[in-house]
Design a protein around this motif. Structure first.
Motif, mmCIF file in Angstrom:
data_model
loop_
_atom_site.group_PDB
_atom_site.id
_atom_site.type_symbol
_atom_site.label_atom_id
_atom_site.label_comp_id
_atom_site.label_asym_id
_atom_site.label_seq_id
_atom_site.Cartn_x
_atom_site.Cartn_y
_atom_site.Cartn_z
ATOM 1 N N TRP A 1 0.843 -1.195 0.000
ATOM 2 C CA TRP A 1 0.000 0.000 0.000
ATOM 3 C C TRP A 1 0.882 1.251 0.000
ATOM 4 O O TRP A 1 1.950 1.285 0.602
ATOM 5 C CB TRP A 1 -0.948 0.012 1.200
ATOM 6 N N VAL A 2 0.417 2.259 -0.733
ATOM 7 C CA VAL A 2 1.154 3.522 -0.850
ATOM 8 C C VAL A 2 0.164 4.672 -0.751
ATOM 9 O O VAL A 2 -0.861 4.674 -1.445
ATOM 10 C CB VAL A 2 1.907 3.620 -2.200
ATOM 11 N N HIS A 3 0.461 5.638 0.109
ATOM 12 C CA HIS A 3 -0.386 6.827 0.262
ATOM 13 C C HIS A 3 0.375 8.057 -0.230
ATOM 14 O O HIS A 3 1.519 8.300 0.175
ATOM 15 C CB HIS A 3 -0.801 7.013 1.717
ATOM 16 N N PHE A 4 -0.276 8.827 -1.102
ATOM 17 C CA PHE A 4 0.354 9.977 -1.732
ATOM 18 C C PHE A 4 -0.277 11.291 -1.258
ATOM 19 O O PHE A 4 -1.465 11.352 -0.947
ATOM 20 C CB PHE A 4 0.188 9.912 -3.255
ATOM 21 N N GLN A 5 0.550 12.351 -1.278
ATOM 22 C CA GLN A 5 0.046 13.692 -1.031
ATOM 23 C C GLN A 5 -0.796 14.154 -2.222
ATOM 24 O O GLN A 5 -0.634 13.665 -3.337
ATOM 25 C CB GLN A 5 1.209 14.677 -0.850
ATOM 26 N N ASP A 6 -1.637 15.126 -1.968
ATOM 27 C CA ASP A 6 -2.457 15.696 -3.041
ATOM 28 C C ASP A 6 -1.669 16.810 -3.730
ATOM 29 O O ASP A 6 -1.987 17.999 -3.631
ATOM 30 C CB ASP A 6 -3.766 16.235 -2.485
ATOM 31 N N ILE A 7 -0.594 16.419 -4.428
ATOM 32 C CA ILE A 7 0.274 17.375 -5.097
ATOM 33 C C ILE A 7 0.657 16.827 -6.467
ATOM 34 O O ILE A 7 0.544 15.630 -6.734
ATOM 35 C CB ILE A 7 1.575 17.647 -4.294
ATOM 36 N N GLY A 8 1.134 17.732 -7.318
ATOM 37 C CA GLY A 8 1.715 17.328 -8.584
ATOM 38 C C GLY A 8 0.860 16.355 -9.365
ATOM 39 O O GLY A 8 -0.353 16.507 -9.512
ATOM 40 N N TYR A 9 1.517 15.334 -9.875
ATOM 41 C CA TYR A 9 0.861 14.329 -10.714
ATOM 42 C C TYR A 9 -0.287 13.642 -10.000
ATOM 43 O O TYR A 9 -1.280 13.253 -10.626
ATOM 44 C CB TYR A 9 1.897 13.294 -11.148
ATOM 45 N N TRP A 10 -0.161 13.449 -8.676
ATOM 46 C CA TRP A 10 -1.130 12.637 -7.944
ATOM 47 C C TRP A 10 -2.496 13.292 -7.874
ATOM 48 O O TRP A 10 -3.484 12.624 -7.556
ATOM 49 C CB TRP A 10 -0.586 12.318 -6.553
ATOM 50 N N ARG A 11 -2.593 14.585 -8.203
ATOM 51 C CA ARG A 11 -3.915 15.215 -8.270
ATOM 52 C C ARG A 11 -4.757 14.605 -9.391
ATOM 53 O O ARG A 11 -5.984 14.741 -9.386
ATOM 54 C CB ARG A 11 -3.753 16.719 -8.489
ATOM 55 N N ASN A 12 -4.101 13.940 -10.341
ATOM 56 C CA ASN A 12 -4.853 13.261 -11.400
ATOM 57 C C ASN A 12 -5.733 12.150 -10.849
ATOM 58 O O ASN A 12 -6.715 11.758 -11.491
ATOM 59 C CB ASN A 12 -3.895 12.673 -12.439
ATOM 60 N N PHE A 13 -5.380 11.608 -9.673
ATOM 61 C CA PHE A 13 -6.213 10.571 -9.055
ATOM 62 C C PHE A 13 -7.640 11.089 -8.871
ATOM 63 O O PHE A 13 -8.608 10.368 -9.106
ATOM 64 C CB PHE A 13 -5.638 10.169 -7.691
ATOM 65 N N THR A 14 -7.750 12.359 -8.435
ATOM 66 C CA THR A 14 -9.076 12.930 -8.212
ATOM 67 C C THR A 14 -9.830 13.071 -9.528
ATOM 68 O O THR A 14 -11.026 12.767 -9.610
ATOM 69 C CB THR A 14 -8.946 14.305 -7.531
#
Length: 284
Positions: free
Chosen positions: A107-120
């Motif tokens: 499991w990996v938890h990411f900040q809501d920054i950069g590329y990872w905002r694409n998750f939303t």
């Protein structure tokens, strides 16, 4: 059996029937993960009871199923994560997951920054993992070295390999951010070679063939941090390596890493790590 719902927030797990272990949470190995946007990550093996409900979790999550099955519930309905699949869940998206048999997952938890905002933007989804075996080997190696060997240089290598595989698994190879990262990497390579130089952000932007505004925006999109913070992290990592491998004085190390004195270097360590250079080396 009572139907599962998304009501309430809770974590039920029986660690007598399983285990949960974390990847590095301090030192340079963690800095490598954190620069990629990772808040925390690890590997777990669970048997019933495992039942976790997160109606308002503020981190993006990626679950890689190694073996067994994990069941989940979201506003879209129920589903199952099978071996070799990745379940991606955006931040603040209600979800619940549980196991009905033994299950091993990363499991990996990411900040809501950069590329990872694409998750939303993309929403909750499942994708196929093409490198689950490699991820499993690296995850187990990181946990083994962290608990048995405490070799920071080896851990840094494992952390970089983990980041590389996560990038290949979760990022499109030809996307805009990947191209930006390639351009930015050239500039930061120069900083790694000569951290003692008094770098200015405008100079790094020129090395990247960008305007200052575009460079600063790209840094936030790709790394989720500023050029100043990136420069500080590179210099302090270099200082830590010099303290481990040489008998240089703190003033000499400061000179080699772009600081005016050992006192200035110590202040940077206090600001970033909350400890003196010597204490940071001991902790790592």
């Amino acid at each position: 059996m009572q139907a599962k719902t998304l009501d309430g927030e809770f974590e039920l797990m029986d660690l007598d029937k399983g285990w949960q272990r974390f990847f590095p949470i301090a030192g340079t190995p963690y800095s490598i993960l954190n620069e990629f946007g990772i808040i925390c990550a690890g590997m777990s093996f669970h048997q019933p009871i495992l039942d976790i409900c997160r109606p308002n979790f503020n981190q993006h999550s990626a679950y890689f199923c190694v073996s067994g099955q994990c069941h989940y519930l979201t506003p879209k309905g129920t589903g199952t994560v099978n071996p070799g699949e990745i379940w991606l869940v955006p931040a603040l998206y209600p979800h619940r997951y549980w196991v009905e048999e033994s299950c091993n997952y990363i499991w990996v938890h990411f900040q809501d920054i950069g590329y990872w905002r694409n998750f939303t933007k993309e929403g909750e989804k499942k994708i196929v993992s093409h490198r689950i075996n490699h991820l499993e080997h690296i995850a187990k190696a990181m946990l083994e070295y962290a608990e048995c060997w405490n070799d920071q240089e080896v851990m840094e290598g494992w952390a970089k390999m983990l980041v590389m595989l996560l990038r290949l698994e979760l990022m499109e190879p030809n996307d805009k951010l990947s191209r930006l990262r390639t351009v930015l990497t050239k500039a930061w390579h120069e900083v790694h070679i000569n951290p003692a130089k008094q770098w200015r952000t405008i100079e790094l932007a020129r090395l990247s063939h960008m305007s200052l505004t575009h460079f600063n925006r790209s840094m936030n999109q790709v790394y989720g941090t500023s050029a100043r913070s990136m420069l500080t992290n590179i210099r302090l990592e270099k200082a830590i390596n010099l303290m481990r491998k040489t008998n240089f004085t703190l003033d000499r190390i400061a000179e080699m890493t772009g600081y005016s004195s050992g006192f200035a270097l110590s202040k940077a360590f206090q600001r970033v790590y909350g400890n003196s250079p010597r204490q940071v080396c001991k902790l790592q």
